[in-house]
Design a protein around this motif. Structure first.
Motif: not given
Length: 71
Positions: A1-26
């Motif tokens: 059986m092949n299972t992959n994990a999906c993680y839901h990570i919550y942070v407080n506030g809104r990420l601004d544009e300069r921080w979004l690049r740190w999470f590219e691919g997500h």
């Protein structure tokens, strides 16, 4: 059986544009209550810890991490 994990990570506030690049691919969603949801599809915990380390490095307020199994 092949299972992959999906993680839901919550942070407080809104990420601004300069921080979004740190999470590219997500997936980034803004929740109505002022939180940001980062969705990480990863097979390994080092990838998860990498994202958590980025959150720490940016000084973001980590609210929760939830793991869902994807089959």
């Amino acid at each position: 059986m092949n299972t992959n994990a999906c993680y839901h990570i919550y942070v407080n506030g809104r990420l601004d544009e300069r921080w979004l690049r740190w999470f590219e691919g997500h997936t980034i969603d803004y929740v109505d209550n002022g939180k940001t949801l980062i969705v990480l599809a990863a097979n390994d915990q080092p990838a998860l810890f990498g994202v958590i380390n980025r959150i720490r490095d940016l000084g973001l307020d980590l609210i929760s991490v939830q793991k869902d199994e994807v089959r």
